[in-house]
Design a protein around this motif. Structure first.
Motif, PDB file in Angstrom:
ATOM      1  N   UNK A 162      27.199 -18.040 -94.534  1.00 39.38           N
ATOM      2  CA  UNK A 162      26.142 -17.818 -95.508  1.00 39.38           C
ATOM      3  C   UNK A 162      25.435 -16.501 -95.212  1.00 39.38           C
ATOM      4  N   UNK A 163      25.026 -15.824 -96.264  1.00 30.79           N
ATOM      5  CA  UNK A 163      24.312 -14.562 -96.139  1.00 30.79           C
ATOM      6  C   UNK A 163      22.987 -14.643 -96.874  1.00 30.79           C
ATOM      7  N   UNK A 164      22.052 -13.856 -96.427  1.00 31.04           N
ATOM      8  CA  UNK A 164      20.715 -13.818 -97.015  1.00 31.04           C
ATOM      9  C   UNK A 164      20.534 -12.467 -97.692  1.00 31.04           C
ATOM     10  N   UNK A 165      19.959 -12.482 -98.879  1.00 34.38           N
ATOM     11  CA  UNK A 165      19.663 -11.236 -99.579  1.00 34.38           C
ATOM     12  C   UNK A 165      18.168 -11.112 -99.791  1.00 34.38           C
ATOM     13  N   UNK A 166      17.647  -9.944 -99.497  1.00 31.77           N
ATOM     14  CA  UNK A 166      16.234  -9.656 -99.759  1.00 31.77           C
ATOM     15  C   UNK A 166      16.162  -8.338-100.518  1.00 31.77           C
ATOM     16  N   UNK A 167      14.985  -7.997-100.970  1.00 34.70           N
ATOM     17  CA  UNK A 167      14.806  -6.735-101.683  1.00 34.70           C
ATOM     18  C   UNK A 167      14.924  -5.546-100.733  1.00 34.70           C
ATOM     19  N   UNK A 168      14.719  -5.798 -99.436  1.00 39.00           N
ATOM     20  CA  UNK A 168      14.765  -4.723 -98.443  1.00 39.00           C
ATOM     21  C   UNK A 168      16.110  -4.767 -97.713  1.00 39.00           C
ATOM     22  N   UNK A 169      16.896  -3.710 -97.864  1.00 37.50           N
ATOM     23  CA  UNK A 169      18.242  -3.652 -97.273  1.00 37.50           C
ATOM     24  C   UNK A 169      18.217  -3.801 -95.752  1.00 37.50           C
ATOM     25  N   UNK A 170      17.235  -3.196 -95.100  1.00 33.92           N
ATOM     26  CA  UNK A 170      17.165  -3.251 -93.638  1.00 33.92           C
ATOM     27  C   UNK A 170      16.834  -4.658 -93.137  1.00 33.92           C
ATOM     28  N   UNK A 171      15.925  -5.315 -93.828  1.00 33.40           N
ATOM     29  CA  UNK A 171      15.593  -6.696 -93.463  1.00 33.40           C
ATOM     30  C   UNK A 171      16.799  -7.594 -93.688  1.00 33.40           C
ATOM     31  N   UNK A 172      17.506  -7.381 -94.794  1.00 32.73           N
ATOM     32  CA  UNK A 172      18.713  -8.158 -95.086  1.00 32.73           C
ATOM     33  C   UNK A 172      19.731  -8.008 -93.964  1.00 32.73           C
ATOM     34  N   UNK A 173      19.966  -6.781 -93.517  1.00 36.14           N
ATOM     35  CA  UNK A 173      20.943  -6.541 -92.445  1.00 36.14           C
ATOM     36  C   UNK A 173      20.526  -7.250 -91.163  1.00 36.14           C
ATOM     37  N   UNK A 174      19.255  -7.156 -90.797  1.00 38.01           N
ATOM     38  CA  UNK A 174      18.779  -7.810 -89.574  1.00 38.01           C
ATOM     39  C   UNK A 174      18.892  -9.333 -89.676  1.00 38.01           C
ATOM     40  N   UNK A 175      18.477  -9.888 -90.811  1.00 39.81           N
ATOM     41  CA  UNK A 175      18.554 -11.337 -90.991  1.00 39.81           C
ATOM     42  C   UNK A 175      19.996 -11.820 -90.941  1.00 39.81           C
ATOM     43  N   UNK A 176      20.900 -11.078 -91.559  1.00 39.40           N
ATOM     44  CA  UNK A 176      22.299 -11.502 -91.572  1.00 39.40           C
ATOM     45  C   UNK A 176      22.947 -11.389 -90.197  1.00 39.40           C
ATOM     46  N   UNK A 177      22.567 -10.414 -89.416  1.00 39.55           N
ATOM     47  CA  UNK A 177      23.085 -10.348 -88.036  1.00 39.55           C
ATOM     48  C   UNK A 177      22.638 -11.571 -87.247  1.00 39.55           C
ATOM     49  N   UNK A 178      21.371 -11.902 -87.379  1.00 38.47           N
ATOM     50  CA  UNK A 178      20.820 -13.051 -86.666  1.00 38.47           C
ATOM     51  C   UNK A 178      21.463 -14.349 -87.151  1.00 38.47           C
ATOM     52  N   UNK A 179      21.545 -14.535 -88.486  1.00 41.41           N
ATOM     53  CA  UNK A 179      22.092 -15.788 -89.001  1.00 41.41           C
ATOM     54  C   UNK A 179      23.585 -15.919 -88.726  1.00 41.41           C
ATOM     55  N   UNK A 180      24.316 -14.802 -88.664  1.00 44.19           N
ATOM     56  CA  UNK A 180      25.739 -14.864 -88.332  1.00 44.19           C
ATOM     57  C   UNK A 180      25.934 -15.361 -86.908  1.00 44.19           C
ATOM     58  N   UNK A 181      25.159 -14.845 -85.992  1.00 41.98           N
ATOM     59  CA  UNK A 181      25.233 -15.296 -84.595  1.00 41.98           C
ATOM     60  C   UNK A 181      24.890 -16.781 -84.517  1.00 41.98           C
ATOM     61  N   UNK A 182      23.813 -17.165 -85.179  1.00 42.90           N
ATOM     62  CA  UNK A 182      23.379 -18.562 -85.169  1.00 42.90           C
ATOM     63  C   UNK A 182      24.451 -19.479 -85.783  1.00 42.90           C
ATOM     64  N   UNK A 183      25.045 -19.066 -86.895  1.00 41.86           N
ATOM     65  CA  UNK A 183      26.086 -19.878 -87.527  1.00 41.86           C
ATOM     66  C   UNK A 183      27.318 -20.006 -86.637  1.00 41.86           C
TER      67      UNK A 183
END
Length: 102
Positions: A60-81
């Motif tokens: 699963x991936x997360x999308x936000x209006x801010x590209x940098x926040x999206x990248x950070x959240x997706x790195x974190x959630x990928x590790x967690x997943x």
């Protein structure tokens, strides 16, 4: 959706909140009327085998209006997943294909 299929239309175009019309609605409707019966999707006939592409659909991936926040959240959630074992395509056919709008 049930109501949509009782209508007089041969095709339906689903637009998300991320879609932004670049042409007037009337011009878009005329375009599709002039191209009745055409399919505007393309599917690659080669199996999807790039690990980077498979990773995009495996978790699963997360999308936000801010590209940098999206990248950070997706790195974190990928590790967690990975840690907790979430893999969306684990029990699907071995070969994956992808497509796009023409």
């Amino acid at each position: 959706m049930k109501k949509a299929f009782t209508g007089k239309y041969g095709y339906y175009h689903l637009l998300s909140g991320h879609d932004f019309l670049l042409k007037p609605v009337q011009q878009i409707q005329e375009y599709y009327e002039n191209n009745t019966g055409k399919v505007f999707l393309a599917v690659d006939r080669n199996p999807l085998n790039k690990p980077s592409m498979l990773a995009r659909i495996d978790q699963y991936n997360i999308n936000t209006a801010n590209r940098h926040i999206t990248m950070l959240l997706n790195r974190f959630t990928t590790i967690l997943q990975n840690i907790i074992g979430i893999h969306r395509i684990k029990n699907t056919p071995d070969e994956k294909y992808f497509g796009s709008v023409k």
